[in-house]
Design a protein around this motif. Structure first.
Motif, PDB file in Angstrom:
ATOM      1  N   GLU A 169      29.775  61.733  32.838  1.00  0.00           N
ATOM      2  CA  GLU A 169      30.322  61.559  31.487  1.00  0.00           C
ATOM      3  C   GLU A 169      31.799  61.149  31.551  1.00  0.00           C
ATOM      4  OE1 GLU A 169      30.095  64.945  28.842  1.00  0.00           O
ATOM      5  OE2 GLU A 169      30.520  63.679  27.104  1.00  0.00           O
ATOM      6  N   GLU A 170      32.553  61.806  32.436  1.00  0.00           N
ATOM      7  CA  GLU A 170      33.980  61.503  32.567  1.00  0.00           C
ATOM      8  C   GLU A 170      34.179  60.047  33.000  1.00  0.00           C
ATOM      9  OE1 GLU A 170      32.509  64.235  33.572  1.00  0.00           O
ATOM     10  OE2 GLU A 170      33.516  65.716  32.302  1.00  0.00           O
ATOM     11  N   LEU A 171      33.322  59.593  33.923  1.00  0.00           N
ATOM     12  CA  LEU A 171      33.439  58.194  34.360  1.00  0.00           C
ATOM     13  C   LEU A 171      33.044  57.249  33.224  1.00  0.00           C
ATOM     14  CD1 LEU A 171      33.891  55.921  36.396  1.00  0.00           C
ATOM     15  CD2 LEU A 171      31.581  56.307  37.259  1.00  0.00           C
ATOM     16  N   PHE A 172      31.964  57.587  32.515  1.00  0.00           N
ATOM     17  CA  PHE A 172      31.495  56.761  31.392  1.00  0.00           C
ATOM     18  C   PHE A 172      32.622  56.596  30.359  1.00  0.00           C
ATOM     19  CE2 PHE A 172      29.482  56.739  27.106  1.00  0.00           C
ATOM     20  CZ  PHE A 172      28.877  55.488  27.177  1.00  0.00           C
ATOM     21  N   LEU A 173      33.316  57.686  30.059  1.00  0.00           N
ATOM     22  CA  LEU A 173      34.388  57.642  29.057  1.00  0.00           C
ATOM     23  C   LEU A 173      35.603  56.852  29.562  1.00  0.00           C
ATOM     24  CD1 LEU A 173      34.161  61.315  27.711  1.00  0.00           C
ATOM     25  CD2 LEU A 173      33.349  59.218  26.588  1.00  0.00           C
ATOM     26  N   ALA A 174      35.862  56.930  30.859  1.00  0.00           N
ATOM     27  CA  ALA A 174      37.046  56.249  31.412  1.00  0.00           C
ATOM     28  C   ALA A 174      36.769  54.784  31.736  1.00  0.00           C
ATOM     29  CB  ALA A 174      37.506  56.966  32.687  1.00  0.00           C
ATOM     30  N   TRP A 175      35.484  54.398  31.835  1.00  0.00           N
ATOM     31  CA  TRP A 175      35.142  53.062  32.321  1.00  0.00           C
ATOM     32  C   TRP A 175      35.795  51.926  31.525  1.00  0.00           C
ATOM     33  CZ3 TRP A 175      34.045  50.840  36.615  1.00  0.00           C
ATOM     34  CH2 TRP A 175      33.761  49.476  36.594  1.00  0.00           C
ATOM     35  N   PRO A 176      35.807  51.955  30.171  1.00  0.00           N
ATOM     36  CA  PRO A 176      36.416  50.828  29.445  1.00  0.00           C
ATOM     37  C   PRO A 176      37.843  50.542  29.915  1.00  0.00           C
ATOM     38  CG  PRO A 176      35.258  52.259  27.918  1.00  0.00           C
ATOM     39  CD  PRO A 176      35.262  52.966  29.242  1.00  0.00           C
ATOM     40  N   GLU A 177      38.595  51.597  30.167  1.00  0.00           N
ATOM     41  CA  GLU A 177      39.970  51.455  30.645  1.00  0.00           C
ATOM     42  C   GLU A 177      39.997  50.841  32.059  1.00  0.00           C
ATOM     43  OE1 GLU A 177      43.790  51.560  29.731  1.00  0.00           O
ATOM     44  OE2 GLU A 177      42.498  52.796  28.462  1.00  0.00           O
ATOM     45  N   ILE A 178      39.090  51.310  32.920  1.00  0.00           N
ATOM     46  CA  ILE A 178      39.017  50.788  34.297  1.00  0.00           C
ATOM     47  C   ILE A 178      38.652  49.300  34.263  1.00  0.00           C
ATOM     48  CG2 ILE A 178      37.825  50.963  36.547  1.00  0.00           C
ATOM     49  CD1 ILE A 178      37.311  53.928  35.930  1.00  0.00           C
ATOM     50  N   ALA A 179      37.622  48.972  33.457  1.00  0.00           N
ATOM     51  CA  ALA A 179      37.143  47.582  33.391  1.00  0.00           C
ATOM     52  C   ALA A 179      38.235  46.664  32.857  1.00  0.00           C
ATOM     53  CB  ALA A 179      35.900  47.501  32.510  1.00  0.00           C
ATOM     54  N   LEU A 180      38.921  47.116  31.813  1.00  0.00           N
ATOM     55  CA  LEU A 180      39.994  46.314  31.227  1.00  0.00           C
ATOM     56  C   LEU A 180      41.078  46.046  32.263  1.00  0.00           C
ATOM     57  CD1 LEU A 180      41.064  45.110  28.529  1.00  0.00           C
ATOM     58  CD2 LEU A 180      42.295  47.262  28.195  1.00  0.00           C
ATOM     59  N   PHE A 181      41.449  47.095  32.968  1.00  0.00           N
ATOM     60  CA  PHE A 181      42.489  46.956  33.982  1.00  0.00           C
ATOM     61  C   PHE A 181      42.049  45.995  35.092  1.00  0.00           C
ATOM     62  CE2 PHE A 181      44.915  48.054  37.731  1.00  0.00           C
ATOM     63  CZ  PHE A 181      46.203  48.003  37.228  1.00  0.00           C
ATOM     64  N   LEU A 182      40.792  46.143  35.546  1.00  0.00           N
ATOM     65  CA  LEU A 182      40.288  45.272  36.622  1.00  0.00           C
ATOM     66  C   LEU A 182      40.256  43.812  36.194  1.00  0.00           C
ATOM     67  CD1 LEU A 182      37.365  47.464  38.010  1.00  0.00           C
ATOM     68  CD2 LEU A 182      39.518  46.929  39.185  1.00  0.00           C
ATOM     69  N   LYS A 183      39.846  43.584  34.946  1.00  0.00           N
ATOM     70  CA  LYS A 183      39.777  42.205  34.431  1.00  0.00           C
ATOM     71  C   LYS A 183      41.177  41.587  34.372  1.00  0.00           C
ATOM     72  CE  LYS A 183      35.344  41.694  33.300  1.00  0.00           C
ATOM     73  NZ  LYS A 183      34.472  40.652  33.791  1.00  0.00           N
ATOM     74  N   GLN A 184      42.131  42.331  33.808  1.00  0.00           N
ATOM     75  CA  GLN A 184      43.510  41.826  33.715  1.00  0.00           C
ATOM     76  C   GLN A 184      44.080  41.591  35.104  1.00  0.00           C
ATOM     77  OE1 GLN A 184      45.275  44.972  31.479  1.00  0.00           O
ATOM     78  NE2 GLN A 184      44.766  44.064  29.493  1.00  0.00           N
ATOM     79  N   HIS A 185      43.783  42.523  35.989  1.00  0.00           N
ATOM     80  CA  HIS A 185      44.269  42.493  37.350  1.00  0.00           C
ATOM     81  C   HIS A 185      43.770  41.253  38.072  1.00  0.00           C
ATOM     82  CE1 HIS A 185      45.963  44.545  40.793  1.00  0.00           C
ATOM     83  NE2 HIS A 185      44.882  44.279  41.495  1.00  0.00           N
ATOM     84  N   SER A 186      42.448  40.926  37.914  1.00  0.00           N
ATOM     85  CA  SER A 186      41.923  39.781  38.640  1.00  0.00           C
ATOM     86  C   SER A 186      42.411  38.475  38.016  1.00  0.00           C
ATOM     87  CB  SER A 186      40.398  39.833  38.768  1.00  0.00           C
ATOM     88  OG  SER A 186      39.818  39.825  37.523  1.00  0.00           O
ATOM     89  N   CYS A 187      42.739  38.483  36.703  1.00  0.00           N
ATOM     90  CA  CYS A 187      43.325  37.280  36.091  1.00  0.00           C
ATOM     91  C   CYS A 187      44.681  36.995  36.737  1.00  0.00           C
ATOM     92  CB  CYS A 187      43.561  37.475  34.590  1.00  0.00           C
ATOM     93  SG  CYS A 187      42.057  37.363  33.655  1.00  0.00           S
ATOM     94  N   LEU A 188      45.422  38.074  36.961  1.00  0.00           N
ATOM     95  CA  LEU A 188      46.759  37.928  37.559  1.00  0.00           C
ATOM     96  C   LEU A 188      46.661  37.398  38.988  1.00  0.00           C
ATOM     97  CD1 LEU A 188      48.453  41.231  36.337  1.00  0.00           C
ATOM     98  CD2 LEU A 188      48.992  38.920  35.606  1.00  0.00           C
ATOM     99  N   ALA A 189      45.503  37.678  39.622  1.00  0.00           N
ATOM    100  CA  ALA A 189      45.333  37.272  41.031  1.00  0.00           C
ATOM    101  C   ALA A 189      45.192  35.762  41.164  1.00  0.00           C
ATOM    102  CB  ALA A 189      44.094  37.962  41.614  1.00  0.00           C
ATOM    103  N   ILE A 190      44.764  35.104  40.045  1.00  0.00           N
ATOM    104  CA  ILE A 190      44.482  33.661  40.134  1.00  0.00           C
ATOM    105  C   ILE A 190      45.775  32.833  40.097  1.00  0.00           C
ATOM    106  CG2 ILE A 190      43.337  31.717  38.968  1.00  0.00           C
ATOM    107  CD1 ILE A 190      41.277  33.901  38.002  1.00  0.00           C
TER     108      ILE A 190
END
Ligand code: MG
Length: 252
Positions: free
Chosen positions: A231-252
């Motif tokens: 449950e804790e991971l499920f609740l935190a996932w949107p934040e993790i996914a958002l960060f990963l997406k922004q992070h990989s955009c910066l990598a390009i």
């Protein structure tokens, strides 16, 4: 708060590995992650060893999770009896454990995981399963219970490996089969041996503590992020996914 934790875990991981994360896929362990199957494994192990005159604490089932059944049989006799058992005896104990497992009611799907896997799919991340399990019944159920989210051709099981966790082999096979690099996948694991395996394969690893172990065993094994449960991971996932997406955009 969670954003800072995620940010610093990723930063530390990248510094240690000297590469940048560009996550394209999530690799899921099965027992204790996708299915709440550890209570069955635990009952079966405790009672199988009892039939061979050995009492083991329930925590051992969790500490040895991910290892092959033969290795667990050998390890427990060595640890609690200081005995090296013959291969035939290890095989008998393994068969006994499997018989007990087969007599138990089917494991439930882990709460919150279908929702999490669906969110991960909707966000465009690919999904793979990497399990030390040889239980075809559960492996086959994955496609049904996670309909449209997980596919049999994207699974690495006990049938595909020769060494198994905690060796990196299962995760390295998943990377090879998927064509992903180590910086393009993250792992969700629940067991110390599973975390060791994923870390040895060079992967960013999120641990969820869905069993009775003290959380420090998962961080000691090297987990990059730790959650109390699904449950804790499920609740935190949107934040993790958002960060990963922004992070990989910066990598390009
Ligand atoms: Mg597991």
């Amino acid at each position: 708060m969670i954003r800072t934790t995620i940010q610093s875990a990723i930063h530390q991981f990248e510094t240690r590995n000297n590469f940048r994360l560009d996550i394209k896929a999530v690799l899921f362990d099965m027992d204790g992650v996708l299915f709440d199957s550890m209570p069955n494994h635990t009952y079966a192990w405790v009672n199988a060893f009892k039939e061979y005159g050995l009492e083991i604490p329930v925590e051992e089932a969790y500490m040895n999770e991910g290892s092959t059944a033969l290795a667990t049989a050998r390890t427990m006799f060595k640890k609690y009896r200081n005995q090296s058992i013959a291969p035939e005896k290890a095989e008998e104990i393994k068969m006994c454990k499997h018989r007990i497992m087969d007599s138990l009611p089917a494991s439930e799907v882990m709460p919150h995981m279908p929702g999490l896997v669906k969110a991960i799919a909707d966000q465009g991340f690919d999904r793979w399963v990497v399990t030390g399990s040889a239980q075809n019944i559960l492996i086959d159920r994955l496609e049904k219970e996670y309909y449209g989210l997980l596919q049999r051709n994207k699974m690495v099981t006990a049938h595909d490996v020769t060494i198994g966790k905690p060796h990196p082999e299962p995760y390295l096979i998943a990377l090879k089969k998927s064509g992903l690099n180590a910086n393009e996948a993250l792992v969700i694991e629940n067991a110390p041996l599973g975390v060791l395996s994923a870390k040895a394969a060079g992967l960013f690893t999120i641990a969820i503590n869905t069993g009775p172990l003290h959380p420090h065993v998962l961080t000691d094994a090297g987990a990059d992020l730790l959650f109390e449960g699904s449950e804790e991971l499920f609740l935190a996932w949107p934040e993790i996914a958002l960060f990963l997406k922004q992070h990989s955009c910066l990598a390009i």
